[in-house]
Design an enzyme around this catalytic site. Sequence first.
Site, mmCIF file in Angstrom:
data_model
loop_
_atom_site.group_PDB
_atom_site.id
_atom_site.type_symbol
_atom_site.label_atom_id
_atom_site.label_comp_id
_atom_site.label_asym_id
_atom_site.label_seq_id
_atom_site.Cartn_x
_atom_site.Cartn_y
_atom_site.Cartn_z
ATOM 1 N N HIS A 1 6.881 -49.716 -108.315
ATOM 2 C CA HIS A 1 5.373 -50.031 -108.293
ATOM 3 C C HIS A 1 4.663 -50.675 -109.283
ATOM 4 C CE1 HIS A 1 4.503 -47.670 -104.448
ATOM 5 N NE2 HIS A 1 5.581 -47.087 -104.704
ATOM 6 N N CYS B 1 8.156 -51.750 -102.777
ATOM 7 C CA CYS B 1 8.535 -50.654 -102.282
ATOM 8 C C CYS B 1 8.755 -50.546 -100.887
ATOM 9 C CB CYS B 1 7.782 -49.200 -102.709
ATOM 10 S SG CYS B 1 8.802 -47.764 -102.802
ATOM 11 N N GLU C 1 2.108 -52.119 -109.487
ATOM 12 C CA GLU C 1 0.580 -51.963 -109.258
ATOM 13 C C GLU C 1 0.100 -50.503 -110.195
ATOM 14 O OE1 GLU C 1 2.613 -51.550 -106.946
ATOM 15 O OE2 GLU C 1 2.026 -49.924 -105.858
HETATM 16 N N1 GLN Z 1 9.807 -44.082 -98.645
HETATM 17 C C1 GLN Z 1 9.052 -45.159 -98.120
HETATM 18 C C2 GLN Z 1 9.638 -45.805 -96.975
HETATM 19 O O1 GLN Z 1 10.614 -45.796 -96.553
HETATM 20 C C3 GLN Z 1 8.742 -46.073 -99.262
HETATM 21 C C4 GLN Z 1 7.924 -45.389 -100.198
HETATM 22 C C5 GLN Z 1 7.077 -46.167 -101.069
HETATM 23 O O2 GLN Z 1 6.587 -47.397 -100.660
HETATM 24 N N2 GLN Z 1 6.559 -45.678 -102.412
HETATM 25 O O3 GLN Z 1 9.022 -46.753 -96.400
#
Ligand code: GLN
Length: 192
Positions: free
Chosen positions: A175, A78, A177
């Site tokens: 995610h 992410c 994890e």
């Molecule tokens: N929206 C976050 C970003 O732009 C990422 C979100 C996340 O890691 N769950 O960094």
Amino acid sequence: MKRVGILSLQGDFAAHGVAIERAGAEPVFVKEPEQFGDIDGLIIPGGESTTMLKLLGYEGLMDKLAEFGARKPVFGTCAGAILMAHEVSGPAQESLGFMDIGVERNAYGRQIDSRVAQLDPEPEFQQRTAPGTLEAVFIRAPIIRRLGSQAKVLARYRGDAVLVEQGRHMAATFHPELTSDLRVHELFLEKL
Ligand code: GLN
């Protein structure tokens, strides 16, 4: 035992630690430059990529991280995937460029910004791990808008690549994890 660093400045590093332990490796919560000498690979967790970039700057870790990724496997999830990308939009920001991909931040929009989806991963993913669908938790996730020729897609959601590898590196826009399925972490451990 393989030692897996987890960048622990911000975000959900603790859950990655649990997953790595369950997958049979030793997690090392990385906060200091010296710790990079002591790990076989690194996970950059989800969180807020802008905040993570700031903290990397304050702690003098950006150069260490760049140097580490040039020779060892790094897996970004992410926000971590955003840091792995070659270019970032929505808005544009600095990144490490470990993978030849372009990502757009928060690309699913505000109305449906978080969800749990059942993915049907690519046959190659299932062959290299174990067969079966993959539950993916998306939280204000980015979308991979550009895939370089070296990037291999291991899973898609609604047509967009959400799990990608390029040589020793990996990125997931979800995610892994946060679910009990260890296949994604196990795949990363294979690279170490
Ligand atoms: N929206 C976050 C970003 O732009 C990422 C979100 C996340 O890691 N769950 O960094």
